[in-house]
Design a protein around this motif. Structure first.
Motif, PDB file in Angstrom:
ATOM      1  N   ILE A 110       0.891  -1.030   0.507  1.00  0.00           N
ATOM      2  CA  ILE A 110      -0.293  -0.017  -0.073  1.00  0.00           C
ATOM      3  C   ILE A 110       0.970   1.149   0.314  1.00  0.00           C
ATOM      4  O   ILE A 110       0.712   2.074  -1.221  1.00  0.00           O
ATOM      5  CB  ILE A 110      -1.382   0.136   1.306  1.00  0.00           C
ATOM      6  N   LEU A 111       1.651   1.267   0.729  1.00  0.00           N
ATOM      7  CA  LEU A 111       3.202   2.274   1.086  1.00  0.00           C
ATOM      8  C   LEU A 111       3.338   2.303  -0.386  1.00  0.00           C
ATOM      9  O   LEU A 111       3.681   4.272  -0.355  1.00  0.00           O
ATOM     10  CB  LEU A 111       3.011   2.306   2.227  1.00  0.00           C
ATOM     11  N   ALA A 112       4.272   1.145  -0.619  1.00  0.00           N
ATOM     12  CA  ALA A 112       4.982   1.766  -2.405  1.00  0.00           C
ATOM     13  C   ALA A 112       4.044   2.033  -3.250  1.00  0.00           C
ATOM     14  O   ALA A 112       4.544   2.724  -4.293  1.00  0.00           O
ATOM     15  CB  ALA A 112       5.872   0.147  -2.145  1.00  0.00           C
ATOM     16  N   HIS A 113       2.705   1.369  -2.986  1.00  0.00           N
ATOM     17  CA  HIS A 113       2.200   1.807  -3.901  1.00  0.00           C
ATOM     18  C   HIS A 113       1.426   3.642  -4.289  1.00  0.00           C
ATOM     19  O   HIS A 113       1.884   3.741  -5.824  1.00  0.00           O
ATOM     20  CB  HIS A 113       0.601   0.963  -4.506  1.00  0.00           C
ATOM     21  N   TYR A 114       1.275   3.676  -3.169  1.00  0.00           N
ATOM     22  CA  TYR A 114       1.585   5.562  -3.255  1.00  0.00           C
ATOM     23  C   TYR A 114       2.894   5.771  -3.452  1.00  0.00           C
ATOM     24  O   TYR A 114       3.074   7.199  -4.364  1.00  0.00           O
ATOM     25  CB  TYR A 114       1.137   6.170  -1.870  1.00  0.00           C
ATOM     26  N   LEU A 115       3.656   5.742  -3.047  1.00  0.00           N
ATOM     27  CA  LEU A 115       4.895   6.289  -2.887  1.00  0.00           C
ATOM     28  C   LEU A 115       5.610   6.219  -4.454  1.00  0.00           C
ATOM     29  O   LEU A 115       6.651   6.996  -4.664  1.00  0.00           O
ATOM     30  CB  LEU A 115       6.141   5.618  -2.115  1.00  0.00           C
ATOM     31  N   TRP A 116       4.990   5.229  -5.577  1.00  0.00           N
ATOM     32  CA  TRP A 116       5.312   5.131  -6.220  1.00  0.00           C
ATOM     33  C   TRP A 116       4.973   5.698  -7.544  1.00  0.00           C
ATOM     34  O   TRP A 116       4.644   5.991  -8.802  1.00  0.00           O
ATOM     35  CB  TRP A 116       6.019   3.737  -6.602  1.00  0.00           C
ATOM     36  N   GLY A 117       3.656   6.499  -7.159  1.00  0.00           N
ATOM     37  CA  GLY A 117       2.798   7.154  -8.066  1.00  0.00           C
ATOM     38  C   GLY A 117       1.235   6.519  -7.962  1.00  0.00           C
ATOM     39  O   GLY A 117       1.492   6.940  -9.310  1.00  0.00           O
ATOM     40  N   GLU A 118       1.842   5.610  -7.482  1.00  0.00           N
ATOM     41  CA  GLU A 118      -0.002   4.537  -8.059  1.00  0.00           C
ATOM     42  C   GLU A 118       0.821   4.313  -9.208  1.00  0.00           C
ATOM     43  O   GLU A 118      -1.249   4.769 -10.184  1.00  0.00           O
ATOM     44  CB  GLU A 118      -1.365   5.357  -7.727  1.00  0.00           C
ATOM     45  N   GLU A 142       6.352  -2.982 -14.765  1.00  0.00           N
ATOM     46  CA  GLU A 142       7.242  -2.430 -14.544  1.00  0.00           C
ATOM     47  C   GLU A 142       7.479  -2.415 -13.253  1.00  0.00           C
ATOM     48  O   GLU A 142       8.338  -2.797 -12.025  1.00  0.00           O
ATOM     49  CB  GLU A 142       8.092  -1.944 -15.452  1.00  0.00           C
ATOM     50  N   THR A 143       6.811  -0.942 -13.128  1.00  0.00           N
ATOM     51  CA  THR A 143       6.984  -0.476 -11.676  1.00  0.00           C
ATOM     52  C   THR A 143       6.324  -1.456 -10.944  1.00  0.00           C
ATOM     53  O   THR A 143       6.163  -1.191  -9.663  1.00  0.00           O
ATOM     54  CB  THR A 143       6.243   0.712 -11.453  1.00  0.00           C
ATOM     55  N   ARG A 144       4.674  -1.519 -10.932  1.00  0.00           N
ATOM     56  CA  ARG A 144       3.817  -2.432 -10.805  1.00  0.00           C
ATOM     57  C   ARG A 144       4.641  -4.058 -10.133  1.00  0.00           C
ATOM     58  O   ARG A 144       4.598  -4.566  -8.936  1.00  0.00           O
ATOM     59  CB  ARG A 144       3.027  -3.088 -11.115  1.00  0.00           C
TER      60      ARG A 144
END
Length: 458
Positions: free
Chosen positions: A336-344, A349-351
């Motif tokens: 949850i935290l990583a998803h938001y910090l990486w800009g949702e 690749e980012t997921r």
């Protein structure tokens, strides 16, 4: 070899890519403390962004609330990790200071009016009711009533309990007048806590919804007293952050943040804080939940859970089967935290980065639990350093063992444990030695029942 159990990191090369903010903090840390630094960031960031929300597998809504225990010997670096927690809590701490100042101003004016002979009714007419302060960065020595009063004043926003020394909490947390273990369990689940008191003098009666994070430092011995058994409901919810202390390593050196990094960090923290709380005409008010779709992370963690469950069955480990449920939740909250910090992100690749980070956190949580606690069923089939053995991969290095022995406060040396395991035909040297930044590391493998049966048949 079970390839699905992540090895205990012995250098920075084992770390996954970190999301913004966490990556900045990890970059300042010495090599041997990068893993602990990343994990220590989770609790404060989760409190700052406590309105981030996503639906878990069972349909329940989760926010990134973490209860971390920073464990290590004296002078091992725990104090610096606590400074990082304070830095990341700065948006909350700033509001706390302003709120506490408003209370102090009110009390000073009230005392001045009392000294001038004004009555209670006159003071109330002139000053109004005493304001309720939203204070969320708390000391871990706190009573049940104080916790409930602050929760009510904070309007459901998450709080964090912090302490630099777990040993000082043993007496207060085990007092008959404090239900802190129960409140931590409920606060991790974002549940409701009720207290009904006959007397209203100095007490709080009613029901509140708790969200409680922790960041508590201490030695292995202190936590053994504070959380002695896996029977406590709080144990399975705690993320143990291990700080190793290699006697041969030089003094750890932390890098300072540059002006550019400091400005970027402040901007990102304020943005995260705005998700949870905002200034309105009526004053500071919590924001609505920021709901995100993390279906892809749920699917990834379910695959992790399935592999762990299969390995638990294969190794007949009740302890692993017990802890993986909540460790998967800890991993999901990290997602949850990583998803938001990486800009949702919407791109694969980012997921994938989010999933790898979440799985790494879940692995670290599981290693922390298996190394400290063993459920009753597993104790019946115990042997020397069994908890260390079960925490290791099928193939492991002497560095992995040293990490765990330090992490769990065991005085035995790597050489002593390996000798006993070899004598009992539990491990064998592979003949391979790895060269790492921390020195040479011999590689061992576990001897499975199949190997032993083959030897016996021969």
């Amino acid at each position: 070899m079970d390839k699905h159990i992540t090895e205990v990191p012995t250098s920075a090369s084992h770390l996954p890519e970190m999301p913004p903010i966490i990556n900045t903090m990890v970059a300042t840390a010495p090599t041997e403390l990068k893993s602990a630094t990343a994990l220590a960031c989770l609790a404060p960031l989760g409190v700052v962004g406590c309105k981030l929300t996503a639906q878990y597998i069972n349909g329940e809504m989760h926010s990134p609330i973490f209860q971390t225990a920073i464990v290590g010997p004296q002078a091992s670096g725990k104090g610096h990790l606590n400074k990082i927690v304070s830095l990341l809590m700065s948006p909350v701490s700033k509001i706390d200071e302003e709120q506490e100042k408003s209370l102090l101003d009110y009390d000073n004016k009230m005392n001045d009016m009392k000294a001038l002979g004004f009555s209670k009714d006159e003071i109330l007419t002139f000053l109004g009711l005493r304001p309720k302060a939203m204070v969320r960065d708390l000391g871990a020595k706190i009573s049940t009533t104080a916790m409930m009063e602050l929760t009510h004043s904070n309007k459901g926003l998450a709080m964090i309990l912090r302490s630099e020394e777990a040993h000082s909490l043993v007496k207060s947390w085990t007092s008959r007048n404090t239900d802190i273990s129960d409140m931590l369990r409920i606060g991790w689940d974002k549940g409701h806590y009720r207290q009904n008191m006959a007397s209203k003098s100095g007490t709080f009666s009613g029901k509140v919804q708790l969200q409680i994070a922790t960041s508590i430092c201490g030695t292995p011995g202190a936590f053994a007293q504070l959380l002695p058994s896996e029977e406590s409901g709080a144990v399975g919810r705690i993320l143990f952050v291990g700080v190793t202390d290699d006697i041969n390593r030089p003094m750890p050196v932390w890098q300072d943040l540059s002006e550019e990094q400091t400005a970027d960090l402040e901007s990102r923290l304020n943005q995260l804080n705005s998700i949870s709380i905002a200034q309105t005409e009526a004053g500071l008010e919590p924001q609505p939940e920021h709901i995100m779709d993390l279906g892809y992370a749920k699917e990834h963690l379910m695959q992790w859970f399935g592999r762990q469950l299969a390995f638990a069955a294969q190794s007949n480990s009740y302890s692993r089967r017990t802890f993986i449920k909540r460790d998967a939740v800890i991993g999901f909250r990290a997602a949850i935290l990583a998803h938001y910090l990486w800009g949702e992100p919407t791109n694969p690749e980012t997921r994938d980065k989010v999933c790898r980070f979440a799985e790494w956190v879940a692995d670290k949580a599981l290693i922390g639990h298996l190394g400290r606690y063993m459920v009753a069923e597993d104790r019946e089939d115990n042997f020397f350093a069994r908890k260390i053995y079960d925490s290791l991969n099928d193939t492991f290095t002497s560095g992995d063992m040293g990490y765990l022995l330090n992490l769990y406060g065991m005085r035995s040396t790597v050489k002593d444990v390996i000798c006993k395991w070899k004598r009992d035909n539990r491990v064998a040297f592979t003949g391979e030695t790895l060269r790492t930044v921390l020195g040479p590391r011999r590689v061992y493998r576990k001897i499975k029942e199949l190997d032993q049966a083959t030897e016996n048949a021969a």
